[in-house]
Motif scaffolding. Structure first.
Motif, mmCIF file in Angstrom:
data_model
loop_
_atom_site.group_PDB
_atom_site.id
_atom_site.type_symbol
_atom_site.label_atom_id
_atom_site.label_comp_id
_atom_site.label_asym_id
_atom_site.label_seq_id
_atom_site.Cartn_x
_atom_site.Cartn_y
_atom_site.Cartn_z
ATOM 1 N N PHE A 45 0.832 -1.204 0.000
ATOM 2 C CA PHE A 45 0.000 0.000 0.000
ATOM 3 C C PHE A 45 0.865 1.252 0.000
ATOM 4 C CE2 PHE A 45 -2.644 -3.435 1.210
ATOM 5 C CZ PHE A 45 -3.835 -3.170 0.547
ATOM 6 N N HIS A 46 0.696 2.067 -1.043
ATOM 7 C CA HIS A 46 1.422 3.323 -1.223
ATOM 8 C C HIS A 46 0.571 4.424 -0.594
ATOM 9 C CE1 HIS A 46 3.808 6.347 -3.421
ATOM 10 N NE2 HIS A 46 2.669 6.891 -3.783
ATOM 11 N N VAL A 47 1.109 5.016 0.477
ATOM 12 C CA VAL A 47 0.299 5.885 1.341
ATOM 13 C C VAL A 47 0.770 7.333 1.262
ATOM 14 C CG1 VAL A 47 -0.321 6.352 3.754
ATOM 15 C CG2 VAL A 47 -0.211 3.984 2.925
ATOM 16 N N HIS A 48 -0.167 8.232 1.003
ATOM 17 C CA HIS A 48 0.049 9.675 1.126
ATOM 18 C C HIS A 48 -0.695 10.171 2.349
ATOM 19 C CE1 HIS A 48 1.716 10.949 -2.902
ATOM 20 N NE2 HIS A 48 1.413 9.692 -3.152
ATOM 21 N N ALA A 49 -0.276 11.344 2.844
ATOM 22 C CA ALA A 49 -0.951 11.929 4.002
ATOM 23 C C ALA A 49 -1.701 13.195 3.562
ATOM 24 C CB ALA A 49 0.062 12.266 5.082
ATOM 25 N N LEU A 81 5.477 4.542 2.293
ATOM 26 C CA LEU A 81 5.117 5.950 2.447
ATOM 27 C C LEU A 81 5.657 6.763 1.272
ATOM 28 C CD1 LEU A 81 5.722 6.469 6.279
ATOM 29 C CD2 LEU A 81 3.634 5.734 5.086
ATOM 30 N N SER A 82 4.907 7.791 0.879
ATOM 31 C CA SER A 82 5.324 8.653 -0.233
ATOM 32 C C SER A 82 6.276 9.741 0.250
ATOM 33 C CB SER A 82 4.102 9.315 -0.871
ATOM 34 O OG SER A 82 4.519 10.323 -1.773
ATOM 35 N N THR A 83 7.285 10.039 -0.581
ATOM 36 C CA THR A 83 8.163 11.184 -0.333
ATOM 37 C C THR A 83 7.934 12.248 -1.413
ATOM 38 O OG1 THR A 83 9.972 10.249 -1.652
ATOM 39 C CG2 THR A 83 9.943 9.720 0.698
ATOM 40 N N VAL A 221 2.038 -5.021 -10.412
ATOM 41 C CA VAL A 221 1.034 -4.033 -10.788
ATOM 42 C C VAL A 221 0.747 -3.070 -9.654
ATOM 43 C CG1 VAL A 221 -1.435 -3.771 -11.276
ATOM 44 C CG2 VAL A 221 -0.105 -5.473 -12.523
ATOM 45 N N ARG A 222 0.739 -1.777 -9.981
ATOM 46 C CA ARG A 222 0.190 -0.783 -9.059
ATOM 47 C C ARG A 222 -1.061 -0.205 -9.702
ATOM 48 N NH1 ARG A 222 2.895 5.006 -7.128
ATOM 49 N NH2 ARG A 222 1.300 6.162 -8.268
ATOM 50 N N ILE A 223 -2.131 -0.188 -8.928
ATOM 51 C CA ILE A 223 -3.366 0.458 -9.362
ATOM 52 C C ILE A 223 -3.869 1.302 -8.189
ATOM 53 C CG2 ILE A 223 -4.258 -0.976 -11.249
ATOM 54 C CD1 ILE A 223 -5.290 -1.753 -7.758
ATOM 55 N N LEU A 225 -6.728 4.830 -6.874
ATOM 56 C CA LEU A 225 -7.352 6.109 -7.229
ATOM 57 C C LEU A 225 -6.332 7.220 -7.409
ATOM 58 C CD1 LEU A 225 -10.575 6.029 -4.993
ATOM 59 C CD2 LEU A 225 -10.336 5.432 -7.413
ATOM 60 N N GLU A 226 -5.116 7.088 -6.835
ATOM 61 C CA GLU A 226 -4.076 8.085 -7.102
ATOM 62 C C GLU A 226 -3.807 8.183 -8.600
ATOM 63 O OE1 GLU A 226 -0.405 7.736 -4.909
ATOM 64 O OE2 GLU A 226 0.656 9.076 -6.262
ATOM 65 N N ASP A 227 -3.909 7.056 -9.293
ATOM 66 C CA ASP A 227 -3.480 6.988 -10.689
ATOM 67 C C ASP A 227 -4.621 7.203 -11.680
ATOM 68 O OD1 ASP A 227 -1.017 6.480 -9.610
ATOM 69 O OD2 ASP A 227 -1.118 4.308 -9.895
HETATM 70 ZN ZN ZN Z 1 2.103 8.675 -4.762
#
Ligand code: ZN
Length: 283
Positions: A45-49, A81-83, A221-223, A225-227
């Motif tokens: 899980f790729h997480v933004h805040a 986590l996203s940078t 695969v990354r999918i 709603l960010e994308d």
């Molecule tokens: Zn991102």
């Protein structure tokens, strides 16, 4: 072929609930989406805040709250986590998610135009952020928006700041960067070092077609709603609906899904890395 790792980019910096009410923005909503997507087969899980007004932030307190809630409902998954720069430009702020010691964090190794803005990742910043990854031992997901990002990553590897095997996320279809075509995907796959792992993140309408291509040729695969906010038929998407679609395609193509621990092995994540963040969440 390796088992398939499904990553979900849940929120991003740009989408809003006005555009798609299924977008998770609070820590509680993000954790609930993680649980649903994990039950459907996603493991990473790729997480933004987002702050209280749902604006992008690099505030570590917000990241901590998200990670705490995710670990409470889905302790088995891999959190990344996203940078990313849209939430702030200060170097130390952008390194802060890495210093929290998540299992993984994203690392975009180059600059390029995005709609309306330059995504700035200048050479000295790349050295700075690579050093943060190297000193913490957090596994970077190298975000590749154009082929030069791979060149930069290999430069950092050769300087001893990134350790092989590298993991790349090939992001295709951002207006201003490489288009979301299968030809571009294959070119990037051919351009990364042997022994690397990779996923594709198709942006906009490229999301599901490129996911299908990656499943067919052995990538991950990354999918999310960010994308892209829509399903291929034009309906509003949800993170769960996107995961379910990718799982169906994988099943049709005979590709088995990786469990969280199988994904950890494929990505060469250090044993015990999952719980290194625990002490930071306690205060
Ligand atoms: Zn991102």
């Amino acid at each position: 072929m390796d088992k398939l790792i499904i990553t979900v980019a849940l929120t991003g910096n740009v989408p809003t609930k006005a555009l798609n009410p299924n977008l998770p923005v609070t820590a509680e909503e993000i954790a609930a989406d993680v649980r649903r997507a994990a039950d459907a087969g996603a493991v990473l899980f790729h997480v933004h805040a987002r702050d209280a007004e749902a604006r992008p932030t690099l505030d570590v307190a917000v990241y901590k709250e998200s990670v705490r809630r995710i670990r409470a409902v889905a302790p088995e998954v891999i959190v990344q986590l996203s940078t990313g720069a849209r939430a702030g430009k200060e170097w130390e702020d952008r390194a802060a998610p890495v210093r929290l010691l998540p299992e993984m964090a994203s690392f975009t190794t180059g600059s390029f135009n995005m709609p309306g803005v330059i995504y700035e990742n200048p050479p000295k910043f790349l050295l700075f952020l690579a050093e943060a990854f190297e000193t913490t031992g957090v596994k970077p997901e190298i975000e590749v928006f154009e082929a030069g990002n791979i060149t930069n990553a290999l430069f950092l590897r050769d300087k001893g700041l990134l350790s092989a095997p590298l993991h790349f996320d090939l992001v295709l279809g951002v207006p201003g960067a490489m288009a979301g075509t299968v030809r571009n995907l294959q070119f990037l796959v051919d351009s990364i070092p042997a022994g690397s792992t990779w996923s594709v993140a198709g942006i906009g309408k490229a999301q599901i077609p490129l996911a299908a291509a990656a499943i067919a040729i052995g990538g991950h695969v990354r999918i999310g709603l960010e994308d892209h906010l829509y399903l291929p038929d034009g309906q509003l998407a949800s993170n769960l609906a996107l995961v379910e679609k990718v799982v169906r395609i994988a099943r049709e193509l005979g590709r088995d899904l990786a469990s969280p621990d199988e994904a950890r092995a494929l990505l060469s994540l250090a044993p015990g890395a999952r719980d290194r963040i625990a002490a930071n969440l306690a205060h």
